[in-house]
Design an enzyme around this catalytic site. Structure first.
Site, mmCIF file in Angstrom:
data_model
loop_
_atom_site.group_PDB
_atom_site.id
_atom_site.type_symbol
_atom_site.label_atom_id
_atom_site.label_comp_id
_atom_site.label_asym_id
_atom_site.label_seq_id
_atom_site.Cartn_x
_atom_site.Cartn_y
_atom_site.Cartn_z
ATOM 1 N N LYS A 55 0.849 -1.196 0.000
ATOM 2 C CA LYS A 55 0.000 0.000 0.000
ATOM 3 C C LYS A 55 0.885 1.246 0.000
ATOM 4 O O LYS A 55 2.104 1.149 0.180
ATOM 5 C CB LYS A 55 -0.924 -0.014 1.232
ATOM 6 C CG LYS A 55 -0.207 -0.031 2.572
ATOM 7 C CD LYS A 55 -1.181 -0.366 3.704
ATOM 8 C CE LYS A 55 -0.449 -0.624 4.998
ATOM 9 N NZ LYS A 55 -0.767 0.261 6.079
ATOM 10 N N TYR A 95 16.924 30.458 6.650
ATOM 11 C CA TYR A 95 15.855 31.290 7.240
ATOM 12 C C TYR A 95 16.000 31.430 8.758
ATOM 13 O O TYR A 95 16.312 30.459 9.450
ATOM 14 C CB TYR A 95 14.483 30.645 6.992
ATOM 15 C CG TYR A 95 14.026 30.700 5.556
ATOM 16 C CD1 TYR A 95 13.785 31.927 4.930
ATOM 17 C CD2 TYR A 95 13.822 29.545 4.836
ATOM 18 C CE1 TYR A 95 13.352 31.970 3.607
ATOM 19 C CE2 TYR A 95 13.383 29.576 3.521
ATOM 20 C CZ TYR A 95 13.154 30.800 2.914
ATOM 21 O OH TYR A 95 12.729 30.848 1.609
HETATM 22 C C1 LIG Z 1 -3.801 -4.498 8.213
HETATM 23 C C2 LIG Z 1 -2.324 -4.409 8.022
HETATM 24 N N1 LIG Z 1 -1.620 -5.533 7.838
HETATM 25 C C3 LIG Z 1 -0.286 -5.512 7.676
HETATM 26 C C4 LIG Z 1 0.417 -4.322 7.687
HETATM 27 C C5 LIG Z 1 1.922 -4.343 7.507
HETATM 28 O O1 LIG Z 1 2.572 -4.001 8.696
HETATM 29 P P1 LIG Z 1 4.150 -3.823 8.771
HETATM 30 O O2 LIG Z 1 4.523 -2.794 7.780
HETATM 31 O O3 LIG Z 1 4.408 -3.372 10.169
HETATM 32 O O4 LIG Z 1 4.770 -5.148 8.471
HETATM 33 C C6 LIG Z 1 -0.257 -3.139 7.886
HETATM 34 C C7 LIG Z 1 0.485 -1.875 7.945
HETATM 35 O O5 LIG Z 1 0.104 -0.861 8.409
HETATM 36 C C8 LIG Z 1 -1.674 -3.171 8.062
HETATM 37 O O6 LIG Z 1 -2.379 -2.058 8.257
#
Ligand SMILES: Cc1ncc(COP(=O)(O)O)c(C=O)c1O
Length: 358
Positions: A30, A254
């Protein structure tokens, strides 16, 4: 430029798949693969044998389909009723996490596999344990929705294995919930920290699946033999565009927040907070140039930041500078910024070209 090292990704994937068979790993890509660029990640993960990937948003799944990703996509977050037909046409797996969302899927005629998210303590998204009966009855009304997997998300994966940790209480709850669904074979629980903490403690068999994000990119909050093998995928680099001499007593940037304590040589780097480099690192951050770690001086600007290269022999226009990567650990930069690795990686803006090294 953010250099994206696909060899490091392959290394991290082999660390994970050396512990758990790859069919039980659902890599989380994601937020544009945590800022790394989702296209290269999706393609590479597919080559390495990932059977599916997870994203948060339907829009992110749409993007994956647009670039030709054909394998299953798990969408971790809910989406609106009007988007159900889009979800169907994209062929995604929704992760149902509340009653209304499940009803929307059913009533809008979504047909296919779904995963069910259970809230076992995070208190964010997910069905409550008390919803088990409702869920089973409702699914009888919508036989076209088939549960492929049950999942939950750990709020503090690194405490997994400790008998009084948050993870233990979440696991206990999840085990109670899953006992009501003996027909569902697949379950996924572990994020990166939970994954490595589970490896160390042996609390659960790795038949329970994982949704690793951070560790793919080379980081983990757990210190173990396995996590020491992870390699950062992203190196944030720039080049010196200009150098100036600042006399003792002169100031930089700045609001004159830095004053030269000696005659100094200052290098200007063309990266600033509009690129996602945190302004809070003004006078705090460090970079790596010509084999030396040197400090940021003065306020980080929108497009520039300044470093003190007085002690760097021969520092010159065009020199490569690393802002984070193998020589400047991202964890250290994140700590100095009062932040976390996740936030810094995902905050890099589109102004920073992602250069994929294979
Ligand atoms: C539902 C869910 N699963 C898995 C993950 C992956 O977690 P990580 O990046 O800590 O491995 C996330 C990350 O936010 C998540 O929201």
């Amino acid at each position: 430029v953010a250099e994206i090292d696909l060899k490091a990704l392959a290394n991290n994937w082999s660390v994970l798949s050396g512990i758990q068979k790859s069919s039980s790993l659902t890599p989380v890509i994601k937020a544009n693969a945590y800022g790394h660029g989702v296209a290269a990640f999706a393609q590479e993960l597919q080559k390495m044998g990932a059977k599916r990937v997870a994203v948060a948003l339907l829009e992110e799944a749409e993007e994956l389909r647009r670039i030709g990703y054909k394998d299953p996509i798990l969408v971790l977050g809910p989406f609106s009723t009007s988007d159900v037909p889009i979800a169907q046409s994209l062929g995604i797996i929704p992760m149902a996490s509340d009653k209304q969302f499940l009803l929307n899927l059913g009533q809008k005629g979504f047909s296919g596999e779904i995963h069910v998210k259970w809230d076992t303590g995070m208190n964010r998204l997910g069905f409550a344990e008390a919803d088990v009966t409702w869920l089973k009855e409702t699914l009888r009304r919508f036989p076209q929705l088939r549960i492929q997997a049950l999942g939950t998300h750990l709020l503090k994966g690194d405490d997994l294995g400790s008998s009084n940790g948050f993870s233990e209480s979440q696991i206990q709850k999840f085990l109670r919930i899953e006992s009501h669904f003996p027909e569902v074979q697949e379950k996924h629980i572990f994020n990166s920290d939970g994954f490595f903490a589970n490896q160390m403690s042996g609390r659960l068999p790795f038949t329970y699946g994982s949704r690793p994000g951070l560790s793919l990119y080379g980081y983990s909050g757990v210190v173990s033999d396995a996590t020491k093998k992870l390699k950062p995928v992203m190196t944030l680099k720039t080049k010196i565009v200009h150098l100036i001499d600042v006399k003792k007593g002169g100031t930089v940037s700045y609001n004159a927040t830095w004053t030269a304590q000696r005659d100094s040589k200052i290098a200007i780097l063309p990266i600033g907070y509009a690129d996602g480099y945190p302004r809070i690192l003004s006078n705090k951050g460090q970079v790596f140039v010509r084999g030396k770690v040197v400090p940021l001086v003065g306020t980080v600007c929108m497009d520039y930041l300044m470093i003190d290269v007085t002690d760097v022999e021969g520092a010159d226009q065009g020199d490569d500078v690393e802002l984070w990567g193998n020589n400047i650990p991202l964890e250290q930069i994140a700590r100095a910024a009062g932040s976390i690795t996740y936030e810094l990686m995902t905050a890099l803006t589109s102004r920073v070209p992602r250069m994929v090294l294979s």
